[in-house]
Every structure is written in structure tokens, then in C-alpha cells.
Design a protein around this motif. Structure first.
Motif, PDB file in Angstrom:
ATOM      1  N   TRP A  18       0.828  -1.203   0.000  1.00 31.10           N
ATOM      2  CA  TRP A  18       0.000   0.000   0.000  1.00 31.10           C
ATOM      3  C   TRP A  18       0.861   1.252   0.000  1.00 31.10           C
ATOM      4  CZ3 TRP A  18      -1.408  -4.432   2.506  1.00 31.10           C
ATOM      5  CH2 TRP A  18      -2.673  -4.952   2.178  1.00 31.10           C
ATOM      6  N   ARG A  19       0.301   2.341  -0.561  1.00 31.59           N
ATOM      7  CA  ARG A  19       1.047   3.589  -0.634  1.00 31.59           C
ATOM      8  C   ARG A  19       0.310   4.738   0.053  1.00 31.59           C
ATOM      9  NH1 ARG A  19       3.971   0.313  -1.839  1.00 31.59           N
ATOM     10  NH2 ARG A  19       5.348   0.081  -3.618  1.00 31.59           N
ATOM     11  N   SER A  20      -0.769   4.463   0.759  1.00 36.14           N
ATOM     12  CA  SER A  20      -1.544   5.525   1.380  1.00 36.14           C
ATOM     13  C   SER A  20      -0.865   6.026   2.652  1.00 36.14           C
ATOM     14  CB  SER A  20      -2.954   5.031   1.716  1.00 36.14           C
ATOM     15  OG  SER A  20      -2.906   4.069   2.752  1.00 36.14           O
ATOM     16  N   VAL A  21      -1.233   7.232   3.067  1.00 40.74           N
ATOM     17  CA  VAL A  21      -0.680   7.819   4.285  1.00 40.74           C
ATOM     18  C   VAL A  21      -1.069   6.988   5.502  1.00 40.74           C
ATOM     19  CG1 VAL A  21      -0.722   9.846   5.783  1.00 40.74           C
ATOM     20  CG2 VAL A  21      -0.677  10.135   3.292  1.00 40.74           C
ATOM     21  N   VAL A  22      -2.318   6.532   5.519  1.00 39.65           N
ATOM     22  CA  VAL A  22      -2.800   5.732   6.643  1.00 39.65           C
ATOM     23  C   VAL A  22      -2.011   4.427   6.754  1.00 39.65           C
ATOM     24  CG1 VAL A  22      -4.769   4.488   7.605  1.00 39.65           C
ATOM     25  CG2 VAL A  22      -5.099   6.740   6.548  1.00 39.65           C
ATOM     26  N   ALA A  23      -1.803   3.775   5.610  1.00 38.35           N
ATOM     27  CA  ALA A  23      -1.059   2.509   5.610  1.00 38.35           C
ATOM     28  C   ALA A  23       0.377   2.732   6.090  1.00 38.35           C
ATOM     29  CB  ALA A  23      -1.062   1.891   4.219  1.00 38.35           C
ATOM     30  N   TRP A  24       0.996   3.833   5.655  1.00 44.84           N
ATOM     31  CA  TRP A  24       2.366   4.097   6.087  1.00 44.84           C
ATOM     32  C   TRP A  24       2.439   4.354   7.584  1.00 44.84           C
ATOM     33  CZ3 TRP A  24       7.126   3.395   6.301  1.00 44.84           C
ATOM     34  CH2 TRP A  24       7.980   4.275   6.963  1.00 44.84           C
ATOM     35  N   ARG A  25       1.490   5.115   8.115  1.00 47.69           N
ATOM     36  CA  ARG A  25       1.504   5.375   9.551  1.00 47.69           C
ATOM     37  C   ARG A  25       1.354   4.079  10.340  1.00 47.69           C
ATOM     38  NH1 ARG A  25      -2.404  10.778   9.651  1.00 47.69           N
ATOM     39  NH2 ARG A  25      -0.811  12.244   8.865  1.00 47.69           N
ATOM     40  N   ASP A 320      10.359  12.843   2.480  1.00 48.18           N
ATOM     41  CA  ASP A 320       9.195  11.999   2.762  1.00 48.18           C
ATOM     42  C   ASP A 320       9.681  10.620   3.188  1.00 48.18           C
ATOM     43  OD1 ASP A 320       6.271  11.268   2.568  1.00 48.18           O
ATOM     44  OD2 ASP A 320       7.120   9.863   1.124  1.00 48.18           O
ATOM     45  N   SER A 323       8.854   7.594   0.775  1.00 51.39           N
ATOM     46  CA  SER A 323       9.586   7.699  -0.494  1.00 51.39           C
ATOM     47  C   SER A 323      11.035   7.291  -0.320  1.00 51.39           C
ATOM     48  CB  SER A 323       9.503   9.132  -1.034  1.00 51.39           C
ATOM     49  OG  SER A 323       8.178   9.493  -1.316  1.00 51.39           O
TER      50      SER A 323
END
Length: 580
Positions: A18-25, A320, A323
Motif C-alpha cells: 500500500w502507498r496511502s498515508v494511513v497505511a504508512w503510519r 518523505d 519515499s
């Protein structure tokens, strides 16, 4: 251990899929938990190890126990592997634009016999150097050797360094895995090399920064110096003698000689590995070990005070966290494997002090990927474009290999379990990885061995240089201009690499706009320029020889109108010489 592994796998799957902000957090939160458990496990393991046992270096018998890498066949297999990879490094052709700067420095020294303190790319030491003070000594060493041996610096860089450095890199990895006391050194090393060789999906992956670019100083630092740094750090923790401190300090100094990146990575590695001494309550060797950071830290401060070395302007992606992580680990299953190894690879090590070192290094990396940390680091240091190299702090490749060999330690009486895991992980790597020599990685296999540049542009640049006269300024398309800068400093291209132009924009007599205008002409964009402007730019920069793509009739008309006469056709290019 199972909980730490589960958290690491969860984080890895989120990063890979996944690449979403939520997934990264969520992935970062799981990584924090996994690293926290890893630190706790490693500290507890070290504390449970008798100090008098842990304070001694591992014996040959300990390393040999259950380790086929120490049997008769093991060293032979490893030497054969190192030789094969050394040969492969000669056959992989994957050009890299950074060579324009690095190889040009070596070429200048090879041709002139002295060490330049100012610019050699656009001038003969007229303008300030892009790296000042000049810390890196690897490129000057190559140039000095080439000058002494009366050979081309590019020949030495591309045809001698790769096999020698690749062989040494394999040996360094072997020594690191032995120091870590993994259960099977041969298997772990082969697993590590498989992971690296199939890591061609990302330009900055651990795989591409191995045999694919092994001739560059920063890659030599990553592939050879970092493994040896952890070896010598572990040796100091086990046996803090002056000789070992000397080796450790020399390794740190060598790192700075390869790349300025060592000015911040070496001190971090020192703190990570020496933290084992704090766990044991051994403050004096901890403080003494920090002496090895004196040169890297001093060099970094010198750069900061002098303000002479800039990594460039940071783009949003440079600060980021996700990234930066994906830039190194890639995507998909290969990324998942790398993240798991980074977070819990320490569980596969049989050396308690090494476990603490890897756990602390992983903690540093995870902390650096936290919210706002990279932005803050960029504000303090201006190193935004290279902050992704913080991930080099964790030796991911060897940890992948160590994890593949782990079942042979945990289930010694059930080798089938280990074989199944090796087959499964190896199969995933082979199925999802990209060979570093593949076309999708902008690489190819070529024989016989040649310079790591486009062969067509190389042939054209050699012809152009043969047509030139000493001191000529040459206008040519980007690929040809780059190779001219690599090949010689007796003539110079108007623009060897556009990335560097802005670094000289404020320098008197550099004429940035004129160079950019002629770039457009050489690239075939003659419709955006006019005759009088082209004529003025050519005269201002004293261009003596100009080569355009064959069929660029508009460009040819502009050159003839500026007083250039047709000279000859070269491999898809038409060349013109300025007339009196």
C-alpha cells in the motif's frame, strides 16, 4: 521473538502493498513496536551472556561448530562465488550519470599528475570545486594510479576496480556473517548474494548499489567498508585493545575517503555497535571506541563550516519517509523481505553484541523515518537529497541471508524445515526480483568487458575527441558530452551534465544562460533558438567544435550561419568546426 516477527511481517506487508498515508503510519507504528521488541530481546540476550565469555573474540572452534562455511568445501565455494561475481561485474553494463563528476576527477589527475582543488569539469581549475574541501580521496587515488601506470583513468575505473572490488565485497560479507555467528555462513552468504543480484527494481536498491555500480566510491563504502566497520566494532566490543581501535579508526577514515556520506553514517554505526558496551556497564571502552568517530565527525564539521559541499536542493520526496524507504527497498515481495530483515534480522545472529548493534541501527533508521525527522535533518544539514542513505546503516543483504539460514539453528534436527524455508524465500526472490543486469534495470550483459557507458555514444565521443585540438570547447549532445568529460580534460564539453550547471550559476564568466541555450541546440531543439543568439553564445563560450544529430538541418543551418563549416559525419552525428 514470535511477536516481534509478526509485527515486522505486518509492517513489511503494509510497506510492500500500500502507498496511502494511513497505511504508512500503521506500518511505521508496527515497525516501532518490532524494533522496540528487538532491542529488548538483544539487550536481554547480552545481559544473560556471561561477561567473560562475551568479552572474548569468537574462537575458530565456535565459528566452525555446525558451520559448513568452515569446512573444507565452504571456503572453496565462497572463493568460487567471489570469482564468478568478479567476472560478472565486468560484463554488466549499466551507465550512471554520477560518473561524469567522479571519473572526470580521476581523469584530470591521470592526465596532469597533480591534485585539483578547484573545478575540472567545466574549466581548468578556474571556478570553485563542487566538493570543497575535497574529502573524497578514492577518485584521486584512481587518478594517481592511472598516471603512474600510464593508462586511462576510465580504463582503471571500469575494467580493474569492478572485479577487484566485487571480490573484496564478497569477502567482507563473508567475514561479517562469520562475526555474526550465523548458523551456516555459506548458505547465508549465498542467500545474501541472491537477494542483492535480484534487487534491480529500484535505482538506489542495495542490489544496484553492488556489482552494478561497484566502481563508485559510495558503493565501495556500502559494500566493503560498512561490513568491515561492523566487524571491527564487534572485535573492539569483545577485545578492546589499541590494535583493534586502530583498525576501527582506519576503517572510519577510509569510509570518508570513499564518500562524504561516511561523515554521518560512521558515527551512527559506532554509537549503535558500541551501545553493547553500555549494556554491559563498560563505560571506558565505550568512550575510547568513540575516538574512531573523531575524523568522520571532524570532516563533517569542516564541510558544514566551509559550506563547500551541497547535496543539492531537497525535493518534497527527499524528506518523505515512505519515499526514502521505497527508494531503497523497492516494492512488492522484495520490499517485504528487506523490511523484515531490517526489523528482526538480528534474531538470526548468534553473537549477542552483534544483535545489540543491529537492533540499535534498526532503531536509528526507524526513528529517522518518523514524522518530521527527515525534514528537520534537512533543515539542519542541507543533506535532504542523500538522507535516504541513512538506510545503509542496517546491513540488509547479510541479514536476509542470516534469516534464510536461521532454521538450521532453531531446528538442527529437522533440516527439511530449513530447506523448505530456503526454497520458499529463494523462490520468492527469484520470482519477484529483477536481475541487476536486466533491460528493465537499464542494464545489459556485454562481452568483452567495456566502459560502463553507452557504446554508441562512446564510439562517437572517441571520434569527436580525435577531431578536436587541445583546449577545444565542444558542443555535443548530452550522452556524447558526458563521455568526453569522462575520457579527457584536455578538451571540454559545453555541458557534461546539466544537473551541475546551477552550481556555477553565480560564477563570473560561467555564462549559464548561454550554456543552457546551446544545450537546447545540441539536444535537437533548434526551433526554440534564433540565429543571432546562437552565434553570440558560441562566441561567448569559445566553442571550436560542434556536433549535432544527423538530420538536424535547422541546427546545421544555425551553425553555418554562426561561421561553422561542415567537418565530417560520425556515427549518427554531423560535426562542424569554427572557421576564423
Amino acid at each position: 521473538m514470535a511477536l516481534a516477527g509478526g509485527l515486522a511481517i505486518g509492517s513489511a506487508l503494509l510497506v510492500a502493498g500500500w502507498r496511502s498515508v494511513v497505511a504508512w503510519r500503521a506500518a511505521w507504528g508496527l515497525a516501532v513496536a518490532a524494533v522496540g521488541l528487538g532491542v529488548g530481546i538483544s539487550v536481554n540476550s547480552l545481559r544473560r551472556t556471561p561477561a567473560r565469555t562475551e568479552s572474548l573474540p569468537p574462537s575458530a572452534d565456535e565459528l566452525a561448530a555446525g558451520d559448513p562455511g568452515r569446512r573444507a568445501l565452504g571456503p572453496i565455494l565462497i572463493l568460487a562465488t567471489a570469482i564468478l561475481l568478479a567476472a560478472l561485474s565486468l560484463l554488466i553494463l549499466r551507465s550512471d550519470a554520477d560518473d561524469v563528476y567522479y571519473v572526470n576527477r580521476s581523469t584530470y589527475i591521470a592526465e596532469h599528475g597533480d591534485f585539483p582543488l578547484r573545478d575540472t569539469l567545466f574549466s581548468n581549475e578556474v571556478w570553485p570545486a563542487q566538493e570543497s574541501p575535497p574529502l573524497s580521496s578514492y577518485e584521486p587515488l584512481v587518478g594517481a594510479l592511472a598516471h603512474t601506470l600510464h593508462i586511462s583513468a576510465a580504463d582503471l575505473t571500469y575494467l580493474v576496480v569492478p572485479p577487484l572490488a566485487t571480490f573484496l565485497a564478497v569477502m567482507a560479507l563473508w567475514r561479517l556473517l562469520r562475526t555474526w555467528r550465523v548458523s551456516s555462513v555459506v548458505l547465508a552468504l549465498l542467500g545474501c548474494l541472491l537477494f542483492l543480484l535480484m534487487g534491480g527494481a529500484s535505482n538506489a536498491s542495495f542490489g544496484n548499489l553492488f556489482v552494478g555500480r561497484i566502481w563508485q566510491g559510495k558503493v565501495l563504502f556500502l559494500s566493503i567498508v560498512i561490513p568491515l566497520l561492523y566487524v571491527h566494532l564487534n572485535r573492539w566490543v569483545h577485545d578492546p585493545r589499541r590494535r583493534h581501535l586502530g583498525l576501527l579508526s582506519a576503517t572510519g577514515i577510509a569510509g570518508v575517503g570513499f564518500t562524504p556520506t561516511a561523515t554521518f553514517l560512521v558515527p551512527l554505526a559506532l554509537i549503535a555497535a558500541l551501545s553493547a558496551l553500555l549494556v554491559q556497564g563498560r563505560l571506558r571502552p565505550f568512550l575510547a571506541g568513540l575516538i574512531a568517530a573523531a575524523y568522520p565527525v571532524g570532516a563533517g564539521l569542516l564541510i558544514h563550516v566551509a559550506g563547500g559541499l551541497s547535496a543539492g536542493t531537497a525535493a518534497p520526496a527527499d524528506t518523505d519517509p515512505l519515499s526514502n524507504l521505497l527508494k531503497v527497498v523497492g516494492a512488492g515481495p522484495m520490499a517485504a523481505i528487506a523490511v523484515v530483515a531490517m526489523l528482526v534480522g538480528l534474531l538470526a545472529l548468534g553473537n549477542a553484541a552483534a544483535q545489540v548493534a543491529v537492533a540499535a541501527a534498526a532503531a536509528f533508521v526507524v526513528a529517522a523515518l518518523g514524522p518530521g525527522v527527515l525534514s528537520l535533518a534537512n533543515q539542519w544539514t542541507g543533506a535532504g537529497p542523500v538522507l535516504w542513505r541513512l538506510l545503509w546503516l542496517v546491513p540488509v543483504g547479510p541479514l536476509v541471508g542470516a534469516l534464510m539460514a536461521l532454521p538450521f539453528r532453531t531446528h538442527p534436527r529437522a533440516p527439511v524445515v530449513g530447506a523448505l524455508l530456503v526454497a520458499a524465500v529463494g523462490g520468492v526472490i527469484l520470482a519477484s526480483g529483477v536481475p541487476v543486469w536486466s533491460a528493465s534495470n537499464h542494464a545489459t550483459l556485454t562481452a568483452p568487458a567495456a566502459w560502463k557507458v553507452d557504446p554508441i555514444a562512446l564510439s562517437a565521443s572517441q571520434r569527436v575527441i580525435a577531431l578536436s585540438r587541445p583546449g577545444d570547447i565542444i558542443l555535443a549532445p548530452p550522452a556524447v558530452s558526458a563521455i568526453i568529460a569522462i575520457s579527457t580534460t584536455r578538451v571540454r564539453a559545453v555541458d557534461p551534465r546539466s544537473l551541475y550547471l546551477l552550481n556555477f550559476a553565480s560564477q563570473p564568466g560561467f555564462h549559464l544562460k548561454e550554456r543552457q541555450l546551446l544545450d537546447d541546440l545540441a539536444a535537437g531543439s533548434s526551433s526554440v533558438v534564433d540565429g543571432p543568439t546562437v552565434t553570440m553564445a558560441l562566441k561567448t563560450l569559445h566553442v571550436a567544435l560542434a556536433c549535432l544529430g544527423a538530420g538536424d538541418t535547422e541546427g546545421a543551418t544555425l551553425l553555418e550561419g554562426a561561421g561553422f563549416a561542415p567537418l565530417t559525419a560520425i556515427a549518427g552525428y554531423e560535426c562542424f568546426r569554427s572557421t576564423p
